[in-house]
Design an enzyme around this catalytic site. Structure first.
Site, mmCIF file in Angstrom:
data_model
loop_
_atom_site.group_PDB
_atom_site.id
_atom_site.type_symbol
_atom_site.label_atom_id
_atom_site.label_comp_id
_atom_site.label_asym_id
_atom_site.label_seq_id
_atom_site.Cartn_x
_atom_site.Cartn_y
_atom_site.Cartn_z
ATOM 1 N N GLU A 308 0.823 -1.227 0.000
ATOM 2 C CA GLU A 308 0.000 0.000 0.000
ATOM 3 C C GLU A 308 0.851 1.269 0.000
ATOM 4 O OE1 GLU A 308 -2.638 0.265 3.357
ATOM 5 O OE2 GLU A 308 -3.508 -1.707 3.025
ATOM 6 N N ALA A 309 2.138 1.166 -0.299
ATOM 7 C CA ALA A 309 3.061 2.318 -0.244
ATOM 8 C C ALA A 309 3.284 2.808 1.181
ATOM 9 C CB ALA A 309 2.592 3.479 -1.125
#
Lengths: 342, 342
Positions: A308-309
């Site tokens: 998800e970064a």
């Protein structure tokens, strides 16, 4: 996915003609850092990050005021083999969670006042099962690459890249093994949290995919391998990296799957990731091996393995700090501080 | 320094009666983390930090909204021996730089919207030269401890501690050797940047101080050693840590000198730093040995060796992120996300 997709030949041409860093800005930063009120080099990696930001932004006073976080979500045919702790329905469910503001990356984006964009690829049409055939056609791969390029819009001063996709650490392991050699076991880890028999199934799945695509692996064409063993979010991340380079936007890479996607470019051209930093060392064991292969030293090591970064986002304050110290500190002369013994 | 100083006996009594973490809050956080929309444990150290914050703040929804950065500045008699790359005049000059907003920590405090306080000790009266005699009397040490306690004011939700003092890595090395054993060479490093003959002079200075105070070292009383080999900023940091514990304020420790100051308390009472985390691994080589002796794994490793609480400040966003994810994420049920295969 409206933009005309470049084909692989065009991607290769773009990579062969990438801009380098603005060396005048780097030189100016190096000279300024020597005058600031601190022992030489005492800010450690913050000083290196300030130079890096300046070089790739092309300005001696780098800015980290408009970070963007881009999360690419893709669906994987191989997930049907039970290689993840979660079912593929979670892809769509997590899209709703991102929209509703409930995921980890939402909290981090709010905290950072960052522009969070979640880019959905063809979630309802998973890629091919890599044990049976290629994940994607060249056309589908090129379309995803072009889609990813849209994330690097003008005005952004740093781009955090990440992904979501049930089954994608299986694809990442296969792609890494194809790019760098080694067996499935060298590159497979728990991902979202598989262990025991499920982990063995994941290893066997990657081994089977590597055996199935031995001919393609032998041809050593990174873009073909991206299509064969990767997935749409991998291609989109590669596209975002290429476009960020042209747009003078430094890039923070997240964990394992994201770094494998980036690695495709570095195998194509060893300078292709000079404007990228791996933001954190993932708890996924093979990430360390991968970072070493790329010559990257991650900025953070916090045992994250979420995707998800999230790890890329956590490094944004380090870039802000690097820019703030460089731009805001007084020099020895300005502050009337002795720079050495008289 | 107006408050009545506790004497060493009182400090020992306070340490013997420290509050523990609020276990009910920790239990609640552990249970909640298992329900959030992420693979179990995928936020790595952020999850551990969330539990730690909750336990020491005594609330299941920890807050990192009012961080304070406290920098203690002291002057060292031993600096006259040329053990630093900078002259002692820099102490006063840096005070002016802090006031003028030109130091690195000013930029970080602004970036974090943190309350920065610089606490000046007796800068015009350096401590005694530790090669010739003790640095401080018990009374002066106790006064500095009490002064440091004032930094832990109610309403702060995290306290970042750091220091400034030309010559203080020499004092830190001597104090660390006295507390943990080993020779000067085990604990001396470049500090602000000495090398070659100056570094050898620093090693010899610490060896001489250790020889001079062999009797005190043999008595193994950490508070006596703090007075004998430390300095006012070391005592103030110890005082701030003790007061933060009573005030339910988690503490982030900066680099080498700051961690040595904290170590005095842990040698006195092995639980004394449970509410503290070493924020970063300093580039000063002996910091690693020191963190290992304390059982601390630093949160960051960025090659910093500045002091000024700069490394502690850089870890504040990690605490904010830990709290934001814990408090803000949706649960699997709320988001309608499958938590496992059906």
């Amino acid at each position: 996915m409206t933009r005309d997709a470049p084909n692989f030949e065009e991607i290769r041409r773009i990579l062969a003609d990438q801009p380098g860093p603005e060396m005048e800005a780097v030189t100016e930063v190096v000279a300024r850092q020597a005058t600031l009120t601190k022992p030489a080099g005492a800010l450690g990696r913050l000083e290196e990050l300030a130079e890096w930001l300046a070089g790739w932004q092309g300005r001696a006073t780098p800015r980290v005021e408009r970070p963007r976080i881009a999360v690419f979500a893709g669906a994987h045919g191989v997930a049907a083999r039970g290689v993840s702790a979660f079912p593929s329905e979670v892809n769509r469910q997590m899209m709703a969670n991102f929209t509703g503001g409930g995921a980890a990356i939402n909290q981090l984006a709010t905290m950072l006042d960052a522009d969070l964009r979640v880019y959905e690829l063809d979630l309802d049409t998973p890629t091919g099962d890599i044990v049976d055939g290629p994940a994607m056609s060249e056309e589908r791969t090129a379309r995803a690459l072009a889609y990813g390029m849209m994330a690097a819009e003008p005005g952004i001063d740093v781009l955090c890249l990440g992904e979501m996709g049930i089954g994608n650490t299986t694809a990442a392991a296969a792609l890494a093994a194809a790019l760098f050699g080694g067996t499935a076991r060298d590159w497979v880890g728990p991902g979202t949290g598989v262990a025991g028999a499920a982990l063995e199934r994941k290893v066997a799945t990657v081994d089977a995919a590597l055996a199935r695509h031995r001919a393609a692996i032998g041809r050593r064409d990174p873009l073909e391998l991206l299509a064969t063993l990767g997935g749409e979010e991998f291609a989109a991340i590669a596209g975002a990296i290429v476009a960020a380079r042209r747009g003078r936007i430094p890039v923070l890479l997240d964990g394992y799957a994201c770094t494998v996607a980036a690695a495709v470019l570095q195998v194509l051209d060893r300078r292709a990731l000079a404007h990228c930093r791996v933001a954190h060392l993932s708890a996924e064991p093979a990430h360390r091996r991968l970072c070493e292969a790329l010559g990257q030293t991650p900025l953070l090591d916090l045992g994250l393995r979420l995707g998800e970064a999230s790890g890329a986002a956590l490094a944004v304050p380090l870039l802000k700090a690097a820019a703030a110290c460089l731009n805001g500190m007084a020099t020895f002369t300005e502050a009337g501080v002795s720079s050495h013994h008289a």
